[in-house]
Write an enzyme that holds these catalytic residues in place. Structure first.
Site, mmCIF file in Angstrom:
data_model
loop_
_atom_site.group_PDB
_atom_site.id
_atom_site.type_symbol
_atom_site.label_atom_id
_atom_site.label_comp_id
_atom_site.label_asym_id
_atom_site.label_seq_id
_atom_site.Cartn_x
_atom_site.Cartn_y
_atom_site.Cartn_z
ATOM 1 N N HIS A 122 36.455 34.006 1.647
ATOM 2 C CA HIS A 122 35.350 33.459 0.849
ATOM 3 C C HIS A 122 35.742 32.204 0.070
ATOM 4 O O HIS A 122 34.872 31.563 -0.528
ATOM 5 C CB HIS A 122 34.823 34.501 -0.133
ATOM 6 N N ASP A 243 35.257 46.615 5.830
ATOM 7 C CA ASP A 243 34.152 47.055 4.983
ATOM 8 C C ASP A 243 32.833 47.203 5.748
ATOM 9 O O ASP A 243 31.802 47.526 5.147
ATOM 10 C CB ASP A 243 33.969 46.136 3.776
#
Length: 309
Positions: A122, A243
């Site tokens: 990110h 995830d």
């Protein structure tokens, strides 16, 4: 040939507030799950300044360093924190990804898993966000291209969140293909299919909440693998976030451990065909500790089996 595990105790020194999902226990559980595996264990070095500066401007690197607290913890944004040990951990995380590339491209190992934190996908050019400070996989990709002189590299990101940082750092590089599968809509709100980059080297696969393993596998068979095959990379890099597991608390995809083993097998197949088996996988997300440890172990077991072949 063998498989390397690159990590460092400094990555346990990156502390976040109580209850934060990106916690020290993530790496502790992973290392426990892998402690009996037959791996070449390598210490992650601190990243070289030149490697960081290939993807981040100096002002970003200096801003991150300036934000590091001497004691306690400091908040960079609602999700991203630094403790007194974070700076060393972040430098080891990026340095570990680079070291893995060096090991694989030198032929010392066939593939590698980089078990580090904080994660990186990110982190944008000048923005630390989403638990990430530096773009670990993007740093490794540029190192492979510039330092090793590869013609092309591919990055495949199966974390449940869009790899907005890696996309930002690599979209101007025509020698790098970036592929991201991710839940959409979901934070950070990027990663639509029409984001293809100035060189048409970005492929985003937004997946609806509730998507399960069958749909995930079909999307990879129909879109991801043909695109990587056509790009003909000399090295495959993986942003390995776990995830998308059905038990993860931060998202709503419905994959299970077998799906992560399957995608690892298929990416290794591509690496065997295209790049002499050369593949580097770097840890990203995964926040249910049991699911994370189980999924990482399955992922690494595939790498070990393929590395020994």
């Amino acid at each position: 040939m063998t498989t390397a595990l690159i990590t460092h105790p400094d990555c346990l020194g990156h502390e976040t507030p109580p209850g934060h999902p990106e916690q020290v226990a993530r790496l502790e559980r992973i290392l426990t799950a892998l402690e009996d595996r037959d791996l070449v264990r390598v210490s992650a070095p601190l990243v070289a300044e030149d490697d960081l500066l290939r993807v981040h401007p100096r002002r970003h690197v200096e801003a991150v360093r300036a934000a590091a607290p001497i004691s306690g913890i400091a908040q960079l944004d609602p999700d991203t924190w630094m403790s007194s040990g974070t700076l060393a951990a972040a430098h080891r995380a990026a340095g570990g990804a680079v070291r893995a590339v060096d090991l694989v491209l030198s032929g010392e190992v066939r593939n590698a898993f980089v078990a580090v934190r904080p994660p990186g996908h990110h982190a944008e050019r000048e923005t630390a966000m989403g638990f990430c400070l530096f773009g670990n996989v993007a740093v490794a990709a540029k190192h492979a291209l510039v330092h090793h002189g590869l013609a092309r590299v591919a990055v495949v990101d199966f974390d449940v969140h869009h790899g907005n940082g890696t996309q930002d750092l690599l979209e101007d590089e025509p020698r790098a293909l970036f592929v991201s599968s991710h839940q959409f809509p979901l934070w950070p709100g990027t990663g639509t299919a029409d984001e293809t980059g100035p060189h048409d080297t970005i492929l985003n696969l937004p997946l609806a909440p509730g998507t399960g393993g069958a749909e995930f596998r079909r999307a990879y068979e129909e879109k991801v693998f043909p695109r990587v095959q056509a790009f003909k990379p000399d090295l495959i890099l993986v942003s390995a976030g776990f995830d998308a597991h059905r038990d993860d608390p931060l998202a709503e995809l419905m994959l299970d451990t077998g799906d992560f083993a399957w995608v690892t097998e298929r990416l290794c197949d591509l690496a065997d065909t295209l790049s002499g088996g050369r593949l580097v996988s770097c840890l990203e997300g995964g926040y249910n500790l049991h699911a994370l440890a189980e999924s990482v172990a399955a992922h690494v077991d595939v790498l070990i089996a393929r590395g020994a072949a």
